[in-house]
Design a protein around this motif. Sequence first.
Motif, PDB file in Angstrom:
ATOM      1  N   VAL A  80       0.718  -0.780  -0.213  1.00  0.00           N
ATOM      2  CA  VAL A  80      -0.023   0.473   0.135  1.00  0.00           C
ATOM      3  C   VAL A  80       1.103   1.147  -0.317  1.00  0.00           C
ATOM      4  N   TYR A  81       1.125   1.778  -1.207  1.00  0.00           N
ATOM      5  CA  TYR A  81       1.890   3.000  -0.812  1.00  0.00           C
ATOM      6  C   TYR A  81       0.865   4.502  -0.378  1.00  0.00           C
ATOM      7  N   THR A  82       0.747   4.659   1.389  1.00  0.00           N
ATOM      8  CA  THR A  82       0.088   5.716   1.712  1.00  0.00           C
ATOM      9  C   THR A  82       0.292   6.753   1.495  1.00  0.00           C
ATOM     10  N   GLY A  83       0.194   7.972   0.942  1.00  0.00           N
ATOM     11  CA  GLY A  83       0.250   9.271   1.819  1.00  0.00           C
ATOM     12  C   GLY A  83       0.596   9.868   0.145  1.00  0.00           C
ATOM     13  N   THR A  84      -0.132   9.081  -0.678  1.00  0.00           N
ATOM     14  CA  THR A  84       0.189   8.995  -2.014  1.00  0.00           C
ATOM     15  C   THR A  84      -1.514   9.307  -2.884  1.00  0.00           C
ATOM     16  N   THR A  85      -1.368  10.341  -3.505  1.00  0.00           N
ATOM     17  CA  THR A  85      -1.828  11.325  -4.639  1.00  0.00           C
ATOM     18  C   THR A  85      -1.771  11.032  -6.109  1.00  0.00           C
ATOM     19  N   VAL A  86      -2.761   9.706  -7.071  1.00  0.00           N
ATOM     20  CA  VAL A  86      -2.721   9.742  -7.939  1.00  0.00           C
ATOM     21  C   VAL A  86      -3.131  11.093  -9.141  1.00  0.00           C
ATOM     22  N   LEU A  87      -2.235  11.314  -9.382  1.00  0.00           N
ATOM     23  CA  LEU A  87      -2.526  12.492 -10.343  1.00  0.00           C
ATOM     24  C   LEU A  87      -3.651  12.381 -11.961  1.00  0.00           C
ATOM     25  N   SER A  88      -2.798  10.534 -12.532  1.00  0.00           N
ATOM     26  CA  SER A  88      -3.443  10.726 -13.315  1.00  0.00           C
ATOM     27  C   SER A  88      -3.926   9.543 -14.075  1.00  0.00           C
ATOM     28  N   VAL A  89      -4.821   8.899 -14.696  1.00  0.00           N
ATOM     29  CA  VAL A  89      -4.934   7.854 -15.033  1.00  0.00           C
ATOM     30  C   VAL A  89      -4.839   7.279 -17.220  1.00  0.00           C
ATOM     31  N   THR A  90      -4.355   7.476 -17.557  1.00  0.00           N
ATOM     32  CA  THR A  90      -4.566   7.171 -18.820  1.00  0.00           C
ATOM     33  C   THR A  90      -4.776   5.754 -19.180  1.00  0.00           C
ATOM     34  N   GLN A  91      -5.318   6.168 -20.838  1.00  0.00           N
ATOM     35  CA  GLN A  91      -6.488   4.610 -21.299  1.00  0.00           C
ATOM     36  C   GLN A  91      -5.419   3.985 -21.941  1.00  0.00           C
ATOM     37  N   ASP A  92      -4.241   3.822 -21.811  1.00  0.00           N
ATOM     38  CA  ASP A  92      -3.057   3.095 -21.771  1.00  0.00           C
ATOM     39  C   ASP A  92      -3.153   2.256 -20.693  1.00  0.00           C
ATOM     40  N   ARG A  93      -3.239   2.654 -19.794  1.00  0.00           N
ATOM     41  CA  ARG A  93      -2.624   2.172 -17.941  1.00  0.00           C
ATOM     42  C   ARG A  93      -2.245   2.743 -17.522  1.00  0.00           C
ATOM     43  N   ILE A  94      -0.984   3.412 -17.791  1.00  0.00           N
ATOM     44  CA  ILE A  94      -0.017   4.371 -16.886  1.00  0.00           C
ATOM     45  C   ILE A  94      -0.624   5.404 -15.900  1.00  0.00           C
ATOM     46  N   VAL A  95      -0.334   4.762 -15.307  1.00  0.00           N
ATOM     47  CA  VAL A  95      -0.940   5.903 -13.591  1.00  0.00           C
ATOM     48  C   VAL A  95      -0.081   6.603 -12.934  1.00  0.00           C
ATOM     49  N   THR A  96       0.257   8.188 -12.926  1.00  0.00           N
ATOM     50  CA  THR A  96       0.969   8.882 -12.429  1.00  0.00           C
ATOM     51  C   THR A  96       0.864   9.705 -11.086  1.00  0.00           C
ATOM     52  N   GLY A 254     -26.739  14.909   0.828  1.00  0.00           N
ATOM     53  CA  GLY A 254     -26.329  13.866  -0.444  1.00  0.00           C
ATOM     54  C   GLY A 254     -23.997  13.812  -1.278  1.00  0.00           C
ATOM     55  N   LEU A 255     -23.513  12.543  -1.798  1.00  0.00           N
ATOM     56  CA  LEU A 255     -22.824  12.110  -2.212  1.00  0.00           C
ATOM     57  C   LEU A 255     -22.320  12.563  -3.197  1.00  0.00           C
ATOM     58  N   VAL A 256     -21.379  12.776  -4.118  1.00  0.00           N
ATOM     59  CA  VAL A 256     -20.903  12.420  -5.071  1.00  0.00           C
ATOM     60  C   VAL A 256     -19.841  11.819  -5.616  1.00  0.00           C
ATOM     61  N   PRO A 257     -19.805  10.752  -6.628  1.00  0.00           N
ATOM     62  CA  PRO A 257     -18.966  10.520  -6.408  1.00  0.00           C
ATOM     63  C   PRO A 257     -17.525  10.710  -7.318  1.00  0.00           C
ATOM     64  N   GLU A 258     -16.192   9.857  -6.339  1.00  0.00           N
ATOM     65  CA  GLU A 258     -15.140  10.930  -6.999  1.00  0.00           C
ATOM     66  C   GLU A 258     -14.410  10.707  -8.195  1.00  0.00           C
ATOM     67  N   ASN A 259     -14.821  11.782  -9.269  1.00  0.00           N
ATOM     68  CA  ASN A 259     -15.022  10.532 -10.497  1.00  0.00           C
ATOM     69  C   ASN A 259     -13.185  11.832 -11.243  1.00  0.00           C
ATOM     70  N   GLU A 260     -13.102  12.766 -11.108  1.00  0.00           N
ATOM     71  CA  GLU A 260     -12.051  13.830 -11.888  1.00  0.00           C
ATOM     72  C   GLU A 260     -10.668  12.676 -12.661  1.00  0.00           C
ATOM     73  N   LEU A 261     -10.053  12.213 -12.168  1.00  0.00           N
ATOM     74  CA  LEU A 261      -9.003  10.916 -12.892  1.00  0.00           C
ATOM     75  C   LEU A 261     -10.480  10.400 -13.567  1.00  0.00           C
ATOM     76  N   THR A 262     -11.462  10.199 -13.597  1.00  0.00           N
ATOM     77  CA  THR A 262     -12.157   8.903 -14.565  1.00  0.00           C
ATOM     78  C   THR A 262     -12.643   9.465 -15.628  1.00  0.00           C
ATOM     79  N   ILE A 263     -13.450  11.255 -15.467  1.00  0.00           N
ATOM     80  CA  ILE A 263     -13.290  11.931 -16.657  1.00  0.00           C
ATOM     81  C   ILE A 263     -12.505  12.407 -16.981  1.00  0.00           C
ATOM     82  N   ALA A 264     -11.230  12.514 -16.977  1.00  0.00           N
ATOM     83  CA  ALA A 264      -9.939  12.979 -17.160  1.00  0.00           C
ATOM     84  C   ALA A 264      -9.154  11.627 -18.132  1.00  0.00           C
TER      85      ALA A 264
END
Lengths: 413, 115
Positions: A80-96, A254-264
């Motif tokens: 588990v990488y804690t204290g680590t924020t994912v900035l982006s996920v690309t369509q070819d599955r590169i996670v930054t 109300g709750l909103v799914p946190e989908n910024e990475l998904t949409i990007a």
Amino acid sequence: MIKHDIVIVGGGPAGMAAAVAAYDRGVTDVVIIDREDTPGGILRQCIHNGFGLHKLGQELTGPEYATVYAVKVAERGIKVYTGTTVLSVTQDRIVTATGREGIVQIQAGAVVLTMGCRERSRGALNTPGTRPAGVFSAGTAQKLINIDGYMPGKKAVILGSGDIGLIMARRMTLEGAKVEAVCEIMPYSGGLTRNIVQCLEDYDIPLYLGTTVVEIHGKKRLEGVTIAQVDENRREIPDTRRYIECDTLLLSVGLVPENELTIAAGISMDRVTGGAIVDENCHTEISGIFARGNVLHVHDLVDYVSDEAERAGCGAADYVKNGVQAGEYIPVKAVGGVRYVIPQHINRNATGEISLFMRVAQPSGKARITARQGETILATATKLKTAPGEMEKLIIRPGLLGTGEITVEIEQL
Amino acid sequence: MNRKLICIICPRGCQLTVSGEKDNLTVTGHACKRGQVYAIDECTHPVRTITSIVRVSNREDCMVSVKTATPVPKEAIPQVMAAIRGMTVQAPVKTGDILAENIFGSRIVATKDID
């Protein structure tokens, strides 16, 4: 670039359950990335009991439930990488991601999105009035009290009767605050009935249905709110205004799914759920990217989150092992009183049981929910009562799936 | 007696009816045995599990979440909360550690690990 078979974005209940399921399915190179210092997600601040009855057969508090899964993750040696924020996920599955060691890039065989959801804020409500201190989301107040040990105020009004609002009404009362009222704009509560009983009725906290906050008062600190009744179109009814003095307003609206990475990432979204469009394996329309838990649709119970996220973990593991499943997709549509259905489409070649999850649009008494494909009834269930706050589930048995659109509808009995 | 209750044991929220006399109560509407026990308890001696937090004195800004190991009498809730509020603990704490005994027939236990 680092490589991992499966990268899981978010170490809450969904992420941990998905990781464990993927590992147990035979893909052991799984990592979880979480922005907090400890995995567990929102469960860590949900110190009340009532978790795990369905999934684990025992009644646990939120932190205890999180520990059960954290132990399963640790036992398997899943990193588990804690204290680590994912900035982006690309369509070819590169996670930054950015963390203690700076920016890292990971090429993932499959990605599971389990970022959860966040609360709607005051800005989303456009409530008129001043902007004093003392207006919190219910979850923020929950974190302040339960994690940090600070009381946000002494005299509170709660807007919204979702479960977090009800739980916080009790929590504030137990810690010595006076909760003047819980106001709910709808004519029914969005929370579980048992929470109305054990959080409000136990402590004589009034619940005003069809009522909302129409003005916020105070310069530096909140001094009070004006509440008013609303009609069936949620418009204020004249001459029903009432002032309540308070120093704290909690919003549980109300709750909103946190989908910024998904949409990007360019993943197709469902406008009703606020989550991605997925198939029966939680596979999004982008090859190798899966989503489950509250980031897909908001759940009432963590037990169901864990259950469903296992599906995503298995789906990701199968993808890593076998690649994409061939076959055409059958659309699944919510009709007549059903607000949405997950999954939004099903692979024609799907084997095994297929679970459909749905919410109804209105509360009702006895009703039947049915999934049909043309004339064929795929699954049906009779409910003594239904409510938008309670998720419903249908199971399609193996071998029933034919061709053509599937519809899910509810009929009053 | 003829009392209507909503079961709080699980999220299903069954609508229960309790009828009869104090020593011979009948419950209807429950979907499981736990609901029946809850309904009779609720009409004779209602109990609740209480959860809260206790300050960890040797860690900065650190709280440990706690619960009563078993449900306590509903009328004792204010005293149970007063007892919890008066407590502090020293880290390390493990989930399940007993932090106080003899609290209205129950114990206060930790529900989180603090290293």
